[in-house]
Each structure stands twice: as C-alpha cells, then as structure tokens.
Design a protein around this motif. Sequence first.
Motif, PDB file in Angstrom:
ATOM      1  N   GLY A 100     -10.888  38.920  29.598  1.00  0.00           N
ATOM      2  CA  GLY A 100     -11.229  37.711  28.862  1.00  0.00           C
ATOM      3  C   GLY A 100     -10.046  36.998  28.267  1.00  0.00           C
ATOM      4  O   GLY A 100     -10.218  35.951  27.629  1.00  0.00           O
ATOM      5  N   ASP A 101      -8.840  37.539  28.457  1.00  0.00           N
ATOM      6  CA  ASP A 101      -7.641  36.814  28.026  1.00  0.00           C
ATOM      7  C   ASP A 101      -7.571  35.491  28.771  1.00  0.00           C
ATOM      8  O   ASP A 101      -7.815  35.422  29.981  1.00  0.00           O
ATOM      9  N   LYS A 102      -7.240  34.430  28.070  1.00  0.00           N
ATOM     10  CA  LYS A 102      -7.309  33.101  28.668  1.00  0.00           C
ATOM     11  C   LYS A 102      -6.426  32.971  29.909  1.00  0.00           C
ATOM     12  O   LYS A 102      -6.835  32.356  30.913  1.00  0.00           O
ATOM     13  N   ALA A 153     -16.262  33.513  27.637  1.00  0.00           N
ATOM     14  CA  ALA A 153     -17.426  33.572  26.752  1.00  0.00           C
ATOM     15  C   ALA A 153     -17.749  35.012  26.375  1.00  0.00           C
ATOM     16  O   ALA A 153     -18.091  35.307  25.218  1.00  0.00           O
ATOM     17  N   MET A 154     -17.627  35.928  27.339  1.00  0.00           N
ATOM     18  CA  MET A 154     -17.924  37.334  27.057  1.00  0.00           C
ATOM     19  C   MET A 154     -16.950  37.904  26.027  1.00  0.00           C
ATOM     20  O   MET A 154     -17.341  38.706  25.169  1.00  0.00           O
ATOM     21  N   LYS A 155     -15.701  37.521  26.093  1.00  0.00           N
ATOM     22  CA  LYS A 155     -14.741  38.007  25.100  1.00  0.00           C
ATOM     23  C   LYS A 155     -15.117  37.507  23.713  1.00  0.00           C
ATOM     24  O   LYS A 155     -15.056  38.261  22.722  1.00  0.00           O
ATOM     25  N   THR A 156     -15.520  36.239  23.624  1.00  0.00           N
ATOM     26  CA  THR A 156     -15.936  35.685  22.333  1.00  0.00           C
ATOM     27  C   THR A 156     -17.172  36.397  21.807  1.00  0.00           C
ATOM     28  O   THR A 156     -17.245  36.771  20.629  1.00  0.00           O
ATOM     29  N   VAL A 157     -18.158  36.600  22.672  1.00  0.00           N
ATOM     30  CA  VAL A 157     -19.387  37.301  22.273  1.00  0.00           C
ATOM     31  C   VAL A 157     -19.069  38.733  21.845  1.00  0.00           C
ATOM     32  O   VAL A 157     -19.595  39.235  20.844  1.00  0.00           O
ATOM     33  N   ASN A 158     -18.190  39.391  22.599  1.00  0.00           N
ATOM     34  CA  ASN A 158     -17.842  40.781  22.286  1.00  0.00           C
ATOM     35  C   ASN A 158     -17.157  40.895  20.932  1.00  0.00           C
ATOM     36  O   ASN A 158     -17.467  41.779  20.133  1.00  0.00           O
ATOM     37  N   PRO A 202     -14.181  32.173  35.188  1.00  0.00           N
ATOM     38  CA  PRO A 202     -13.352  32.070  33.974  1.00  0.00           C
ATOM     39  C   PRO A 202     -14.174  31.773  32.720  1.00  0.00           C
ATOM     40  O   PRO A 202     -13.921  32.356  31.660  1.00  0.00           O
ATOM     41  N   ILE A 203     -15.150  30.859  32.835  1.00  0.00           N
ATOM     42  CA  ILE A 203     -15.969  30.526  31.672  1.00  0.00           C
ATOM     43  C   ILE A 203     -16.756  31.747  31.218  1.00  0.00           C
ATOM     44  O   ILE A 203     -16.875  32.028  30.015  1.00  0.00           O
ATOM     45  N   PHE A 204     -17.299  32.507  32.161  1.00  0.00           N
ATOM     46  CA  PHE A 204     -18.069  33.707  31.821  1.00  0.00           C
ATOM     47  C   PHE A 204     -17.195  34.741  31.108  1.00  0.00           C
ATOM     48  O   PHE A 204     -17.592  35.313  30.087  1.00  0.00           O
TER      49      PHE A 204
END
Length: 549
Positions: A364-366, A336-341, A331-333
Amino acid sequence: MFAIVLGMLIVVCGVLFLRLHAFLALFFATLVVAAATTAHCVYDSAIDNQTAQVAAASNQQLELIGVGDQFGAKPGAYYLVRDDDDIAKLETTSVWVEKFEATDNGTTAILRDGLSDSGSSIGTLLISQTAYDKAVQLAKTSPTNRVANALGDTFGKIGVLIAMASIIGQCLLQSGAAERIVQSIRESLGEKWTALAFVISSFILAIPVFFDTVFFLMLPLAQAMAQRTGRDYLKYVMSIIVGGTLAHSLVPPTPGPLFVASELNVSIGAMAIGGIAVGVWGVIAGYFYMIWANRRWIIPLRVHNSSADAAPTQASQLPSFGLSILPVVVPIFLLAMKTVNQTWMSDLSSPLMPIWNTAISFLGDKNVALSLGAVLAMLTLILKPDMTWVELGKSVQKALGEGGVVILITCAGGAFGEMIRQTNVGASIADSLPASVSGTGLLAMAFFVTMIIRVIQGSATVAMIAAIGIVVPVATQIGLPFHPVYLALAIGCGSKPLPWMNDSGFWVISRMSGFTEQETLKTFSVLLTIMGFVSFLATVVCALCFPLV
C-alpha cells in the motif's frame, strides 16, 4: 508579505504576458521570494509550533503556556531562547528536562538541574536543541541552496508517482485499454445512457490520465454519436467534461491532488477516497446542468473529425475489460486498503496480523502501488498483437518525457510554496484573522484563495500548488478540528470555478469541439463553477458530520 506579492506577480505576469513556461515562471518567483526573505523569518517559520513559552519559573520547574502542536513534550535536551531580530544575537540557555506534567493551567517542565537565575527565564521560549539547531542552520543557508533543497524534497514526495502515472496513462491509450473501458461501460448501460457512460468512463480514465488526454480520446466518440443521432452534441461533449474534470483536481495520482495531499501529510488512499466521495456530488450537479443546458441551447456539430467516421476498433483487437481496468483499480485498492488497515484494523488481535500489517504496509505504499499499476499497464501493451519490446520501450520513454515536464512544474511549485512558508506568512495571516475563523472558515479560505489564483493565472494545477503554500501555514497556526483531507479537498474544489480565456483547457475544449467563445463560457465555464461549489459544499458537510479526528 512584500516577497509573496512579488512572487505571485512574477508567476502571473510570467505565464500570462511573457508566455513563460510554468516551470520557469515558478522557479524565478521562488528565487525572488527566497532572496527577499530575511534570515529571522526563515528561523521563525522553522520553529513554528515547536516551542512553548515560559510563563513562570522556579529553581527546577518551568510553567509553560502556548505549547505548539509539534513541541513533542518529551524528556531530553532543550534550550531556553530569548528572541532577537538578529539570528547571530540569539541568547540560549541549555537545560535538561526530566519530564513534563500536565496541569490545570497548562504544562510544567521538571528540570534535572536548577536554574541559577529563574527570573530571567520568564518570557523565553523552550525548544528542543535538535529543532533549534536545524532552524538556525536553515536560516543561515543561502537562498539558492534553500530553493534547491525544496526542489529535491518535493521530488522525493511525488516524482516517482507522477512518472508511474504517466506510464499508466500512455500504456492504457496505446494498448486500447482505455477504449475498451469506454466501450464496455457504454455497452453495459445501453445507447440510451451513452452520456452517462461517457461520464463514468471519463471519471475513471481521468484518475491516471490527464484530463486533456481523456478529452482527446473521447471526443471522437462524442462526435460519432452526434453524427449518428443528429442531436445532443452538447450533451455528449459536456458529459466528458463532467466526468473527467473533477477527478483531475480531487483524485490522485494526478499532480494537483497528489501534491496537496503530500503537503498536508494526507495518505494517497484517504485523498482518493475523499475525492471520489465529494466529487460524486459535483458530478451529479454537473450532470443535471448538462441536461438542462442541452435542452436550452442547440449547438450543432461544426467540426468534422475523421476519427469520428472511422469504425471502432474490433473488440477482438482490444484487451479484455478486466485486464484494461486493473492498472487503475489495483493501485486505488492497495492505497485504500492501507488507509483502512491503519484506521480500523491495525490493532486487531490475531497471530496473522503482523504479517498482514507488513504486507499491506509495503504493497500500500504509494510508490509501490503506482509502480504495480505501471507494470500492469505495460502488460496490457506488451500483450497487444505485433507489439515488440522495442516499441514498448519507446512508449515508456514518451510517457516519461511528458511526465518529466509535469514533475519539473510540480517541483518548482513545491519549492515556491516552501519559500512562501519560510516567510512566516502563516503566523501573520493567522494573527490578522478574527478569532472565530476556524474549521469551516478555514475551509472557505482555502477554497476562495485557490479560486482567486485560478481565475488570475488559469491553471488549476498551478493554483492548487500556489494556494497550498499560503493555506498550510495558516492551518498550522489555527489548528484543524477535522482530518486534513478536508482541507486538501477544499483546495481541489477551489481549482474548478470560473475558467476563462487564460485557461488552456478552455481553448482545448473550444477549438476541438467547435464551440464559440461565448458557447464555451456558458457551458464549460459555468459547468465547472457549479461542480466546484457543489463539491465544496459536500466537503464542508462531510467535515462537520464526519470530522475523522
């Protein structure tokens, strides 16, 4: 302001003196605040930052000043509103804005049709008809309906997340995955660095598992090490606290940081990354205080725990380290990937980018990320020898039962914060603050407001929930020169300092570890205070050096 003070008194007195459940105390306070708030205050809070004031007017032009951050400035249907203390007596004039133009003196609205009396428009507020209609409708809604709607809105934001986090925690504990994580980290670092292994393990486990559960899980390991070595009991106990307590307030999906992030529209990935980044500095400071305290005070092992004498579970009976850590890491990955993207990759030109953006946006949806973590956690449990689907169902049911209580408290806190916001306290506080208060001053305000509430009523989570209702309106009025994640982190840091006898965690640690009240104050209380202030300083430094705007 009277309504807010009354609401805070109900929460504090209800929890401290009447021993009410936190949900009931928050819910009763929410109803009182809603009932004591006038319709005009509700209306003002609803249109906050969605208006612009008319400074000058001609036949087909309006010169605007004080344009709100949420005004929009898009062509369409607008109202010119002349304010009145009585909602029923608000005077409106309908206009159609063809376009907005930026000028040296502000913003100019170009109207499609001319105004019959442009002079009377000076001093009025320009607001979109949609925003105005919503504000008037909200102001006319009964207090009980406003509370009910706020409860539902909060559940929609974080209800599923807390439920999934509860399932992850319960399954990690019952499957032995949590024990595997602790054992693997300890074995990789060696017995000499057992305390550091406890710090790392408790930090990782406290991300999906509540801190008191992490403490219950790891305390027998600390007691077993103290019995084996005959020394350093204080160091082993404090190492669990050092690792677990900051993750509880800074890294979602625990309820406090999760709720604060949702209220500030901060992505869960950004909150997790920021929480880890500033929390590390608090952990380092706490680690050094732990070493110093262990050398200064010798606290013996006074509590005999049978589980400390028991042999550790055979490695063959535990899930692998890779499988054990997946429910936490995945979940953290994904978050984080959605934020980075969204921050750095979404504008890249590639034929595969649309597919990638769609996939990472979904995964990446929470809610999706935490649900995948829950599925992986249930997998660790169902693969346990002799585990049946019936027993798995009972474990999930237990997790949801415990998570349901947390959801109720958090939703009540969200409704309480929303009712405080509807009093329009943000505008009042912002007007009373010096003009120099912005940026770091706002961070300091958020930190100390949360700390004061924490000291008064004891609960770190309740302090964060209550503080956000006061801080967000002020932040909206003043504006932020940095990413709102720093404001969320400042609130999380403020929930740490000065825990004492009104904090349930104080008594859990004191009674379970066998510390006296004085020993708990000079170890646990001082430790959390140091960690909270150091993490806050790290937040301020990061906000100044990396504003991310």
